[in-house]
Design a protein around this motif. Sequence first.
Motif, PDB file in Angstrom:
ATOM      1  N   ARG A 177       0.812  -1.222   0.000  1.00  0.00           N
ATOM      2  CA  ARG A 177       0.000   0.000   0.000  1.00  0.00           C
ATOM      3  C   ARG A 177       0.835   1.256   0.000  1.00  0.00           C
ATOM      4  N   GLY A 178       0.282   2.292  -0.585  1.00  0.00           N
ATOM      5  CA  GLY A 178       0.952   3.587  -0.570  1.00  0.00           C
ATOM      6  C   GLY A 178       0.135   4.593  -1.346  1.00  0.00           C
ATOM      7  N   LEU A 179       0.427   5.853  -1.105  1.00  0.00           N
ATOM      8  CA  LEU A 179      -0.244   6.934  -1.833  1.00  0.00           C
ATOM      9  C   LEU A 179       0.812   7.989  -2.145  1.00  0.00           C
TER      10      LEU A 179
ATOM     11  N   GLN B  75      -6.209   5.506   2.751  1.00  0.00           N
ATOM     12  CA  GLN B  75      -6.102   4.416   1.764  1.00  0.00           C
ATOM     13  C   GLN B  75      -7.433   3.673   1.639  1.00  0.00           C
TER      14      GLN B  75
ATOM     15  N   VAL C 145      -9.836   5.793  -0.360  1.00  0.00           N
ATOM     16  CA  VAL C 145      -9.563   5.725  -1.801  1.00  0.00           C
ATOM     17  C   VAL C 145     -10.110   4.413  -2.378  1.00  0.00           C
ATOM     18  N   THR C 146      -9.993   3.334  -1.603  1.00  0.00           N
ATOM     19  CA  THR C 146     -10.456   2.019  -2.083  1.00  0.00           C
ATOM     20  C   THR C 146     -11.965   1.995  -2.326  1.00  0.00           C
TER      21      THR C 146
END
Lengths: 406, 289
Positions: free
Chosen positions: B72-74, B131, B134-135
């Motif tokens: 995971r990351g943004l 996160q 966003v999902t």
Amino acid sequence: MAKSNIATVVSFEVVRTLRTRVFWVGSLLGPVFMAVLIGVLAASNSSAADSLGAQTQTFSFEWVDESGLVNADIATSIGGTQITDPAQGVADVKAGKVQAFFQYPKDPTTSPILVSAQDLGILDSQQFPGLASEILRQSAVQDVNNSTLVSLVSGSIPTQLTTYKDGVVTPGVWGMILPLVLIAVFFIIVVMQGNRMLTALLEEKENRVTEMILTTIKPTQLLTGKVAALGVIGVVQVLVIVVPTIIVGLVLDRAGMMPTIDLSKLVFEPVPMILGILMLLGGFLLFTCSLVAIGAAMPTVRDAQGMFATVILLLIVPIYLIMWMLTNPGNVIVQVFTFFPWTAPITAMARNALGMLPWWQGAIVVVVLFAAAYLVFLVAARLFQYGSVEYSKKIDVRSALRTTSK
Amino acid sequence: MNFGATPVIKDLSFDVYPGETFGFLGSNGCGKTTTIRALLGIYIPTAGVLHINGRPFEPSQSGELGYLPEERGLYKKETVLDTMVYFGRLKGMSAADARAWSSSYLDRVGLPTKAKIRLDKLSGGEQQKVQLGVTIMNNPKLLILDEPTKGFDPVNSRLLMSIIEERKAAGATIVIITHQMDDVEKLCDRIILLKDGVKHAYGTVEEVQEQFGGTTVKIEADMPLPSSPSYTILTDEHGHSEIALSPGTAASAVLDDLVRAGITVSSFTPGRRSLESIFVAVYGAKEVD
């Protein structure tokens, strides 16, 4: 949705880049530095001129004339005193009674004028030899008493060159300026944007965003958006550099600190300009895709730096060969550099600007650049997709290219 | 799906029905994440395709999909709101809708003041909430969650579970990739077990339990249980045992046999075999975290 997603990528990338201080500081640093430099030089020249004028008015020197060529009236009018003993002249300089002493030899064409003077520093002390020879020159002019002959002898003979190509008058230097500007634009964009190009896809990998982003947009669309965004940012960057430069130029011009340039003499030659613009565009796409591909294949910016340097070197090497190109346009190396995609932009654009590239060769270069850019784009997209989740290791490029697509 | 010349997923095919919660199970390295990445086009699959509602999946359908990857990351240097709006727009929302949805979500998860803050200035837990947001932007019909609770603190794990329940109640289909058997038994309607890239079991939780031992019995006795063709001993420690009955064997017959053998049985509870026990049996204790 695909088209709008490309537009979304473009607007996101452009807006976030233009919001950073680094972009503006990096872009404005050059023009600000140039403005400060020009200002300092102009101010320095002005004060030097004032200083020289003041010194000429209060100048004191002695001279001994063994040649009989020095006009005493001229020398006396600017502060000179004629003496007969050279030793006395040197002694008076040493004692500070006069600023300089000039000893004119019997034949000034074979022997030097001996100049003894107060030490005013390396630059200011140079005015004494200049003054000594100027007195002699003025004396000669006075003697000949014919300004036309003097002008011819001194070499300042005006000429006007008209050149023809295929029976048509060519514009010469004024027609080269705009195509040469295109090289500067290309160079500024690639050099200043190089790092941004390199990290265009690396950021997604380093931040582990790749997987989420690739479920919303295809790699080719993401790449198209990124390349388009770099183009827009490049145009903004050039404007950020050019607009303040023009403003500073106008300000200095109004202050009388700029040499007068008659811009109306600029000639817009359609064929070289169109070719130059297409080469600029193709070259930009090629270098952008190349750097993006390198970024896509490497896990971190640090890993990508080595190959980045190689690509930039290919960009710079032709600059060193420009003089050679001028003298040996038909040389094999020049021809190779003209058509090898990564050296073509600078080489072909320079030859095009200097009127040394036939239009059909220019057209071939344009095709080569766009074709190479397209191929590298496909490779970059493949590398990105293949290695999108290879977060910590370099991609095996062969395996990536061998992998069949869906 | 091959990595070089090595096949990692072999001829795998399965259905996930609308509105169900589907567990995609397997030990570390068995190919769960690879399968999902290949289905979503993140890896280039050797063959095969993901169909959603009968249509091959394309990223342009991303409004229908919410994917929480294992890695995971943004965009760390961007603000929370800008990042969420960007993903919202990529998922087909208008900028205004994405902005409004993001603000509402940030209010809900206790981050209303963080909208204009850069992501790298947030704590790890706060980043996880973003996160998650966003999902689930644009209310996707299909949620694919790869190791959803991995790295999540208990507060965010609870938030995630409540989001899964909400989305399920709203009719969304949910695929969970995990080896957390507790979560699977609580949440999943059907499961698939993957081993060495091959489908090992597939069906409802009950069907898989039936497939791997059917009825089990928990027994408390005064001595270790003897071996018998009527059952398989799953565990036997300090008088607490669990056995799996052989096909066709009745639980009462086993109890009679034990009593006849002189064993004092203080507790005898028939039931289903736990998924964790099945997992251990399939993958071996060493492979399981």
